[in-house]
Motif scaffolding. Structure first.
Motif, PDB file in Angstrom:
ATOM      1  N   GLY A 158      -6.622  -4.187  -8.784  1.00 28.11           N
ATOM      2  CA  GLY A 158      -6.214  -5.203  -9.745  1.00 28.11           C
ATOM      3  C   GLY A 158      -4.914  -4.890 -10.459  1.00 28.11           C
ATOM      4  O   GLY A 158      -4.173  -5.793 -10.827  1.00 28.11           O
ATOM      5  N   PHE A 159      -4.653  -3.612 -10.652  1.00 28.60           N
ATOM      6  CA  PHE A 159      -3.416  -3.230 -11.331  1.00 28.60           C
ATOM      7  C   PHE A 159      -2.343  -2.730 -10.369  1.00 28.60           C
ATOM      8  O   PHE A 159      -1.307  -2.226 -10.799  1.00 28.60           O
ATOM      9  CB  PHE A 159      -3.703  -2.170 -12.406  1.00 28.60           C
ATOM     10  N   GLY A 160      -2.613  -2.837  -9.067  1.00 29.17           N
ATOM     11  CA  GLY A 160      -1.624  -2.454  -8.071  1.00 29.17           C
ATOM     12  C   GLY A 160      -1.414  -0.957  -7.957  1.00 29.17           C
ATOM     13  O   GLY A 160      -0.377  -0.515  -7.485  1.00 29.17           O
ATOM     14  N   ALA A 161      -2.393  -0.162  -8.377  1.00 24.13           N
ATOM     15  CA  ALA A 161      -2.263   1.300  -8.323  1.00 24.13           C
ATOM     16  C   ALA A 161      -2.524   1.808  -6.910  1.00 24.13           C
ATOM     17  O   ALA A 161      -3.164   1.150  -6.103  1.00 24.13           O
ATOM     18  CB  ALA A 161      -3.252   1.943  -9.292  1.00 24.13           C
ATOM     19  N   GLU A 162      -2.059   2.990  -6.643  1.00 26.88           N
ATOM     20  CA  GLU A 162      -2.253   3.612  -5.333  1.00 26.88           C
ATOM     21  C   GLU A 162      -3.405   4.612  -5.328  1.00 26.88           C
ATOM     22  O   GLU A 162      -3.629   5.278  -4.340  1.00 26.88           O
ATOM     23  CB  GLU A 162      -0.966   4.330  -4.908  1.00 26.88           C
ATOM     24  N   SER A 163      -4.122   4.738  -6.421  1.00 26.30           N
ATOM     25  CA  SER A 163      -5.148   5.782  -6.517  1.00 26.30           C
ATOM     26  C   SER A 163      -6.554   5.266  -6.223  1.00 26.30           C
ATOM     27  O   SER A 163      -7.502   5.654  -6.850  1.00 26.30           O
ATOM     28  CB  SER A 163      -5.126   6.394  -7.920  1.00 26.30           C
ATOM     29  N   ALA A 164      -6.677   4.382  -5.264  1.00 18.28           N
ATOM     30  CA  ALA A 164      -7.972   3.820  -4.927  1.00 18.28           C
ATOM     31  C   ALA A 164      -8.669   4.681  -3.880  1.00 18.28           C
ATOM     32  O   ALA A 164      -8.049   5.101  -2.906  1.00 18.28           O
ATOM     33  CB  ALA A 164      -7.791   2.399  -4.412  1.00 18.28           C
ATOM     34  N   PRO A 165      -9.963   4.961  -4.034  1.00 17.33           N
ATOM     35  CA  PRO A 165     -10.668   5.850  -3.097  1.00 17.33           C
ATOM     36  C   PRO A 165     -10.736   5.304  -1.673  1.00 17.33           C
ATOM     37  O   PRO A 165     -10.646   6.069  -0.728  1.00 17.33           O
ATOM     38  CB  PRO A 165     -12.054   5.995  -3.707  1.00 17.33           C
ATOM     39  N   VAL A 166     -10.892   4.000  -1.497  1.00 20.98           N
ATOM     40  CA  VAL A 166     -10.942   3.444  -0.150  1.00 20.98           C
ATOM     41  C   VAL A 166      -9.591   3.608   0.535  1.00 20.98           C
ATOM     42  O   VAL A 166      -9.517   3.913   1.725  1.00 20.98           O
ATOM     43  CB  VAL A 166     -11.387   1.961  -0.182  1.00 20.98           C
ATOM     44  N   LEU A 167      -8.523   3.451  -0.214  1.00 18.69           N
ATOM     45  CA  LEU A 167      -7.187   3.649   0.346  1.00 18.69           C
ATOM     46  C   LEU A 167      -6.993   5.099   0.790  1.00 18.69           C
ATOM     47  O   LEU A 167      -6.382   5.362   1.824  1.00 18.69           O
ATOM     48  CB  LEU A 167      -6.131   3.259  -0.689  1.00 18.69           C
ATOM     49  N   TRP A 168      -7.535   6.044   0.022  1.00 15.70           N
ATOM     50  CA  TRP A 168      -7.482   7.450   0.435  1.00 15.70           C
ATOM     51  C   TRP A 168      -8.201   7.661   1.758  1.00 15.70           C
ATOM     52  O   TRP A 168      -7.720   8.388   2.623  1.00 15.70           O
ATOM     53  CB  TRP A 168      -8.111   8.345  -0.627  1.00 15.70           C
ATOM     54  N   LEU A 169      -9.375   7.047   1.904  1.00 15.60           N
ATOM     55  CA  LEU A 169     -10.148   7.196   3.152  1.00 15.60           C
ATOM     56  C   LEU A 169      -9.401   6.590   4.339  1.00 15.60           C
ATOM     57  O   LEU A 169      -9.361   7.180   5.419  1.00 15.60           O
ATOM     58  CB  LEU A 169     -11.514   6.547   3.008  1.00 15.60           C
ATOM     59  N   ILE A 170      -8.807   5.441   4.121  1.00 17.00           N
ATOM     60  CA  ILE A 170      -8.055   4.794   5.210  1.00 17.00           C
ATOM     61  C   ILE A 170      -6.907   5.678   5.654  1.00 17.00           C
ATOM     62  O   ILE A 170      -6.695   5.895   6.847  1.00 17.00           O
ATOM     63  CB  ILE A 170      -7.543   3.407   4.759  1.00 17.00           C
ATOM     64  N   ARG A 171      -6.188   6.239   4.691  1.00 20.32           N
ATOM     65  CA  ARG A 171      -5.062   7.121   5.031  1.00 20.32           C
ATOM     66  C   ARG A 171      -5.527   8.414   5.705  1.00 20.32           C
ATOM     67  O   ARG A 171      -4.872   8.929   6.592  1.00 20.32           O
ATOM     68  CB  ARG A 171      -4.265   7.458   3.776  1.00 20.32           C
TER      69      ARG A 171
END
Length: 115
Positions: free
Chosen positions: A98-111
């Protein structure tokens, strides 16, 4: 009277929790779509709030219920623990999206899986 019911209350709540978890995954997926850029709109926050409240409510109800069998009781306890962890991750992920941050856990897993 409770013997007349084919499914116990704990089993029903567990099924409901599974369904709500799928809804939560879809909310996170929609948040990652390209249509949501920058700060999220009010509609997004309403959906996030309703979904989080539903997960919390069903998890709380399931934590207070007892299953009919030993195996069901073990599944209920595991479900409550996983739902609590899932709720924290859901809230973290949706706030980050929602705030456009890069610290999302799902995004970490995808990377991590992309290498």
């Amino acid at each position: 009277m409770s013997e007349d019911r084919p499914v116990g209350r704990a089993a029903f709540l567990g099924g409901l929790l599974s369904f709500v978890a799928l809804v939560a995954c879809s909310v996170v997926g929609v948040g990652h779509s390209r249509s949501l850029e920058g700060d999220a709109n009010l509609q997004y926050w309403i959906v996030v709030g309703l979904t989080a409240a539903t997960i919390a409510g069903v998890t709380f109800a399931l934590s207070r219920e007892r299953a009919r069998t030993g195996l069901g009781e073990a599944a209920r306890k595991a479900g409550v623990a996983l739902a609590a962890i899932g709720l924290v991750l859901f809230i973290w992920e949706t706030i980050a999206i929602g705030f456009g941050a890069e610290s999302a856990p799902v995004l970490w897993l995808i990377r991590a899986f992309k290498g």
